[in-house]
Design a protein around this motif. Sequence first.
Motif, PDB file in Angstrom:
ATOM      1  N   ALA A  97      30.075  38.721  33.441  1.00 16.07           N
ATOM      2  CA  ALA A  97      29.313  37.683  34.140  1.00 16.07           C
ATOM      3  C   ALA A  97      29.957  37.354  35.480  1.00 16.07           C
ATOM      4  N   GLU A  98      31.287  37.267  35.462  1.00 12.65           N
ATOM      5  CA  GLU A  98      31.989  36.942  36.701  1.00 12.65           C
ATOM      6  C   GLU A  98      31.852  38.074  37.709  1.00 12.65           C
ATOM      7  N   ALA A  99      31.991  39.294  37.235  1.00 10.85           N
ATOM      8  CA  ALA A  99      31.873  40.439  38.135  1.00 10.85           C
ATOM      9  C   ALA A  99      30.482  40.491  38.749  1.00 10.85           C
ATOM     10  N   ALA A 100      29.497  40.162  37.949  1.00 15.60           N
ATOM     11  CA  ALA A 100      28.117  40.243  38.441  1.00 15.60           C
ATOM     12  C   ALA A 100      27.921  39.343  39.654  1.00 15.60           C
ATOM     13  N   ARG A 101      28.670  38.259  39.703  1.00 18.94           N
ATOM     14  CA  ARG A 101      28.516  37.327  40.824  1.00 18.94           C
ATOM     15  C   ARG A 101      29.088  37.898  42.112  1.00 18.94           C
ATOM     16  N   HIS A 102      29.970  38.874  42.002  1.00 17.73           N
ATOM     17  CA  HIS A 102      30.611  39.427  43.197  1.00 17.73           C
ATOM     18  C   HIS A 102      30.102  40.824  43.533  1.00 17.73           C
ATOM     19  N   HIS A 107      29.306  48.742  44.840  1.00 17.59           N
ATOM     20  CA  HIS A 107      29.995  48.735  43.552  1.00 17.59           C
ATOM     21  C   HIS A 107      29.183  49.479  42.498  1.00 17.59           C
ATOM     22  N   ILE A 108      27.898  49.180  42.483  1.00 19.15           N
ATOM     23  CA  ILE A 108      27.036  49.849  41.510  1.00 19.15           C
ATOM     24  C   ILE A 108      27.122  51.361  41.694  1.00 19.15           C
ATOM     25  N   ARG A 109      27.102  51.766  42.953  1.00 18.66           N
ATOM     26  CA  ARG A 109      27.162  53.199  43.209  1.00 18.66           C
ATOM     27  C   ARG A 109      28.459  53.787  42.660  1.00 18.66           C
ATOM     28  N   GLN A 110      29.559  53.085  42.935  1.00 17.00           N
ATOM     29  CA  GLN A 110      30.845  53.546  42.398  1.00 17.00           C
ATOM     30  C   GLN A 110      30.796  53.713  40.885  1.00 17.00           C
ATOM     31  N   ALA A 146      37.949  44.800  37.879  1.00 17.29           N
ATOM     32  CA  ALA A 146      38.426  44.747  39.258  1.00 17.29           C
ATOM     33  C   ALA A 146      37.426  44.044  40.166  1.00 17.29           C
ATOM     34  N   MET A 147      36.165  44.130  39.806  1.00 17.79           N
ATOM     35  CA  MET A 147      35.141  43.533  40.665  1.00 17.79           C
ATOM     36  C   MET A 147      35.180  42.010  40.655  1.00 17.79           C
ATOM     37  N   THR A 148      35.829  41.427  39.678  1.00 18.09           N
ATOM     38  CA  THR A 148      35.921  39.976  39.687  1.00 18.09           C
ATOM     39  C   THR A 148      36.841  39.494  40.791  1.00 18.09           C
ATOM     40  N   GLY A 149      37.706  40.381  41.286  1.00 21.24           N
ATOM     41  CA  GLY A 149      38.678  39.963  42.291  1.00 21.24           C
ATOM     42  C   GLY A 149      39.724  39.026  41.712  1.00 21.24           C
ATOM     43  N   GLY A 194      20.000  42.737  37.149  1.00 19.66           N
ATOM     44  CA  GLY A 194      20.254  41.298  37.188  1.00 19.66           C
ATOM     45  C   GLY A 194      20.175  40.625  35.829  1.00 19.66           C
ATOM     46  N   GLN A 195      20.092  41.433  34.793  1.00 21.70           N
ATOM     47  CA  GLN A 195      20.007  40.847  33.442  1.00 21.70           C
ATOM     48  C   GLN A 195      21.421  40.708  32.866  1.00 21.70           C
ATOM     49  N   ILE A 196      22.095  39.700  33.341  1.00 28.33           N
ATOM     50  CA  ILE A 196      23.509  39.575  32.991  1.00 28.33           C
ATOM     51  C   ILE A 196      23.688  39.265  31.513  1.00 28.33           C
TER      52      ILE A 196
END
Lengths: 230, 230
Positions: A97-102, A107-110, A146-149, A194-196
């Motif tokens: 959920a947190e990663a989705a916000r960032h 990122h998706i491509r990665q 990692a995406m959450t930073g 977007g369906q977190i």
Amino acid sequence: MRPDADGNDGSQRAIRDAIRDAIVDRRLMPGTKLTETDVGALFHVSRTLVRGALQALAHEGLVTVERNRGAFVANPSPGEARQIFATRRIIEPGILAEAARHITPAHIRQLRERLLDEGRLMNERGQSARRAEIKASGDFHLHIAAMTGNAVMQRFMDELIARSSLVIALYGQSTVSSCGHTEHMNIVDAIEAGQIDRASRLMVHHIHHIEADLDLRARRTHELRDALLP
Amino acid sequence: MRPDADGNDGSQRAIRDAIRDAIVDRRLMPGTKLTETDVGALFHVSRTLVRGALQALAHEGLVTVERNRGAFVANPSPGEARQIFATRRIIEPGILAEAARHITPAHIRQLRERLLDEGRLMNERGQSARRAEIKASGDFHLHIAAMTGNAVMQRFMDELIARSSLVIALYGQSTVSSCGHTEHMNIVDAIEAGQIDRASRLMVHHIHHIEADLDLRARRTHELRDALLP
DNA sequence: AAATGCCAGATCGTATACAATCGGACGGCA
DNA sequence: TGCCGTCCGATTGTATACGATCTGGCATTT
């Protein structure tokens, strides 16, 4: 961004990473004795540095240290394994959920590129391919973290994934479940849509499946010492 | 040298715990240099053991080690503080749900006793009372984590609570918010009533409130070194 | 023959020694 | 006076030394 905040320069760090990789890659069997002198000889350093590395790994749960007996590659019990996965089921949905916000399209491509590699590995056979597959599977979860930073979270995940890899190598059935890959894909799809909530639910199920594919009933220890002593 | 009466490998552990307590209790100010020789002299041990203890604390994030410069009490940045609380918001609701599945009336009673102590501390004034209050507040969260019976999780929480205490001591306003105590009570009430969802929501809000009571805008560093270098 | 006691080698735990590095003080120089 | 280069003390990084403890085998005893 990585001038080693730990302050440990290459030597000790290098030893620690080398041993960790070897454990996670299963080139070091659980229970293997890690004699300080021997390891030191391999890396051409003194016991001092080796001890530091081993203590750090003990902190991460990949190595167990017994006083006056030495360090051994961790041999996680089924109970420990369950705790690790229980922890992941608690943490990872929140991370998602947190990663989705960032998250960004890049990122998706990665993530999708990762998945391609994963798929390729799945079709190969043999020990090393299986090892690589376990590693790739873990990397997927680490990349989301990692995406959450959030560095604090990321360190926890590093530890959890490393220990998970060890557990999978230990208790994994020879028949590798191939559903992990498609589950990863489904999760990315849900994130992208977007369906977190759905992604989080998928993640929990996914972790459940990983654990379900293990054989945690029979303890694979022939070391009576740690079979009897708690 | 001395066969430490503690029985177990007390020396290094004792040093580590002593320093950790001192940091969390704020008797050691952030940024304080922890010179190996000095610490060793205090505990009558050699630098070897001190180094081990400091490295362990560095792993927990309570101490930072800079190569060739030494160890310092951690001085967490506002960003780090936010990451710590963000992590707690992710983890603790899940812990609560897991703990609820294992909870017994005896556990509830224990929690309520804790809360009574907490309330008593709240009514006192002074440095030491405030320190004790911060500690008691953290213990509440740790006790819930302990109820999960999950050692992996518990270690994560130990670290998070310790770092939280440091952050609160650093950035806490002098006007202590007294709502934390009542929030704890509300959470226990919700657990006892079996309303786990509500308890989890309360927990998230509670952690939010703790963070909101901090002044994370102004960095309280006078150490240019770590203000400028990342 | 089985069990017990004992010794030697291996390994660990801790202290100490030595080398490398840093930071501040002192003094030269514009 | 203010700035800069150099030196020295302090502190860390790493290696080694030495006592403590464990493990396994051999001899002795029953």
